[in-house]
Motif scaffolding. Structure first.
Motif, PDB file in Angstrom:
ATOM      1  N   GLU A 107       0.640  -1.184   0.267  1.00  0.00           N
ATOM      2  CA  GLU A 107       0.202  -0.356  -0.245  1.00  0.00           C
ATOM      3  C   GLU A 107       0.690   1.510   0.383  1.00  0.00           C
ATOM      4  O   GLU A 107       0.737   2.369  -0.178  1.00  0.00           O
ATOM      5  N   ASN A 108       1.765   1.641   0.443  1.00  0.00           N
ATOM      6  CA  ASN A 108       2.500   2.764   0.710  1.00  0.00           C
ATOM      7  C   ASN A 108       3.701   2.547  -0.697  1.00  0.00           C
ATOM      8  O   ASN A 108       4.169   1.673  -1.128  1.00  0.00           O
ATOM      9  N   ASN A 109       3.303   3.710  -1.080  1.00  0.00           N
ATOM     10  CA  ASN A 109       3.267   4.391  -3.013  1.00  0.00           C
ATOM     11  C   ASN A 109       5.070   4.184  -2.736  1.00  0.00           C
ATOM     12  O   ASN A 109       6.088   3.291  -3.548  1.00  0.00           O
ATOM     13  N   THR A 110       6.286   4.499  -1.600  1.00  0.00           N
ATOM     14  CA  THR A 110       7.829   4.244  -1.423  1.00  0.00           C
ATOM     15  C   THR A 110       8.003   3.044  -1.309  1.00  0.00           C
ATOM     16  O   THR A 110       9.012   2.670  -2.212  1.00  0.00           O
ATOM     17  N   ARG A 111       7.558   2.461  -0.533  1.00  0.00           N
ATOM     18  CA  ARG A 111       7.486   0.703  -0.839  1.00  0.00           C
ATOM     19  C   ARG A 111       7.334  -0.104  -1.690  1.00  0.00           C
ATOM     20  O   ARG A 111       8.539  -0.688  -2.161  1.00  0.00           O
ATOM     21  N   ARG A 112       6.766   0.549  -2.488  1.00  0.00           N
ATOM     22  CA  ARG A 112       6.106  -0.153  -3.751  1.00  0.00           C
ATOM     23  C   ARG A 112       6.913  -0.141  -4.594  1.00  0.00           C
ATOM     24  O   ARG A 112       8.089  -1.217  -5.502  1.00  0.00           O
TER      25      ARG A 112
ATOM     26  N   ILE B 138       8.840  -7.940 -21.096  1.00  0.00           N
ATOM     27  CA  ILE B 138       7.975  -7.258 -21.187  1.00  0.00           C
ATOM     28  C   ILE B 138       7.700  -6.738 -19.548  1.00  0.00           C
ATOM     29  O   ILE B 138       7.270  -7.821 -19.800  1.00  0.00           O
ATOM     30  N   VAL B 139       8.317  -5.731 -18.974  1.00  0.00           N
ATOM     31  CA  VAL B 139       7.700  -4.925 -18.032  1.00  0.00           C
ATOM     32  C   VAL B 139       7.197  -3.747 -17.921  1.00  0.00           C
ATOM     33  O   VAL B 139       8.104  -3.129 -18.709  1.00  0.00           O
ATOM     34  N   PHE B 140       6.304  -3.123 -17.323  1.00  0.00           N
ATOM     35  CA  PHE B 140       5.828  -1.928 -17.498  1.00  0.00           C
ATOM     36  C   PHE B 140       5.496  -1.391 -15.745  1.00  0.00           C
ATOM     37  O   PHE B 140       4.734  -2.493 -15.144  1.00  0.00           O
ATOM     38  N   SER B 141       6.040  -0.682 -15.343  1.00  0.00           N
ATOM     39  CA  SER B 141       5.990   0.249 -13.697  1.00  0.00           C
ATOM     40  C   SER B 141       4.206   0.988 -13.736  1.00  0.00           C
ATOM     41  O   SER B 141       3.415   0.898 -14.828  1.00  0.00           O
ATOM     42  N   THR B 142       4.171   0.801 -12.387  1.00  0.00           N
ATOM     43  CA  THR B 142       2.889   1.538 -12.232  1.00  0.00           C
ATOM     44  C   THR B 142       2.536   2.818 -13.008  1.00  0.00           C
ATOM     45  O   THR B 142       1.415   3.774 -13.615  1.00  0.00           O
ATOM     46  N   LYS B 143       3.715   3.655 -13.437  1.00  0.00           N
ATOM     47  CA  LYS B 143       3.784   4.739 -14.110  1.00  0.00           C
ATOM     48  C   LYS B 143       3.891   5.227 -16.434  1.00  0.00           C
ATOM     49  O   LYS B 143       3.759   5.453 -16.740  1.00  0.00           O
ATOM     50  N   GLY B 144       3.756   3.301 -16.097  1.00  0.00           N
ATOM     51  CA  GLY B 144       3.874   3.393 -17.801  1.00  0.00           C
ATOM     52  C   GLY B 144       5.349   3.137 -18.092  1.00  0.00           C
ATOM     53  O   GLY B 144       5.131   3.552 -19.267  1.00  0.00           O
TER      54      GLY B 144
END
Length: 240
Positions: free
Chosen positions: A12-17, A46-52
């Motif tokens: 859940e924590n953005n930084t830790r994720r 192929i890997v996409f992060s949460t920010k694309g």
């Protein structure tokens, strides 16, 4: 003592994720390369992060396009070229229509919200919605006023600092002018005293040449002797 079992679930924590993603991605890329080299396997990752952000790995000397074409051939599917409608399916057409409809609805909702905030069209709004809108407008107004007062306070503080600096400059200028004036007056007084002394020096030789002055008359340094003259009996012309 071994490591405890980690529960696999979304962090859940953005930084830790983000930190976990960076570490695991590096490890995944390393393991993929080792698997490709050790087992002579052709791998496309192929890997996409949460920010694309895209991260990919492909076994050299193959390219990612070759790996995708090989995957499509093995699965018996066709991938249409970019910009071509020849291979488009009915599902693709439906997706495009749905996206267009959602964009239109989003645009209409934005216009409706703008009109509500302006108070232009409130005829179809219910009482509960009006209360919610009023509450939201009050919160927004409080934020705007707080920001306005903050800017005013900053301007007042800047003006006060400017006033202090100008007062300091004026005092420095006043002291500088006063010191210059005192210096000039001292120079003028020295010049006048020097002129007076010069006049006295010029008059001194004349006073030495003519020492008689004042109420008493003096004949300088010439000797003045008084002699008593008596008649001599041997002078025939002075008898009787």
């Amino acid at each position: 003592m071994g490591r405890g079992k980690i529960e696999v679930k979304r962090i859940e924590n953005n930084t830790r994720r983000q930190v976990t993603f960076s570490k695991r991605r590096s490890g995944l890329m390393k393991k993929t390369h080792e698997l490709s080299v050790l087992c002579d396997a052709q791998i496309g990752l192929i890997v996409f992060s949460t920010k694309g952000k895209l991260t990919e790995y492909c076994t050299p000397p193959h390219s990612m396009k070759q790996m995708i074409d090989r995957y499509a051939k093995a699965k018996g599917i066709s991938i249409p070229e970019h910009g071509s409608r020849a291979g488009a399916t009915a599902y693709d057409d439906q997706v495009i229509k749905e996206v267009s409809r959602m964009r239109s609805e989003t645009h209409n909702l934005e216009l409706s919200l703008i009109q509500r905030y302006k108070g232009d069209d409130l005829s179809g709004v219910h009482y509960e919605e009006l209360l919610q809108l009023e509450h939201q407008l009050e919160l927004s107004l409080n934020k705007v006023r707080a920001r306005k007062f903050q800017l005013i306070q900053e301007q007042v503080e800047n003006l006060k600092r400017t006033e202090v600096l100008m007062e300091k400059e004026n005092q420095e200028m006043y002291h500088w002018l006063m010191s210059n004036q005192i210096q000039k007056e001292a120079e003028i007084e020295n010049e006048q005293q020097a002129m007076t002394e010069l006049k006295l020096v010029e008059q001194q030789p004349l006073m030495n040449q003519f020492p008689f002055f004042g109420d008493d008359l003096h004949l300088g340094t010439l000797p003045f002797h008084t002699h008593t003259y008596r008649l001599q009996p041997t002078h025939p012309n002075l008898q009787d």
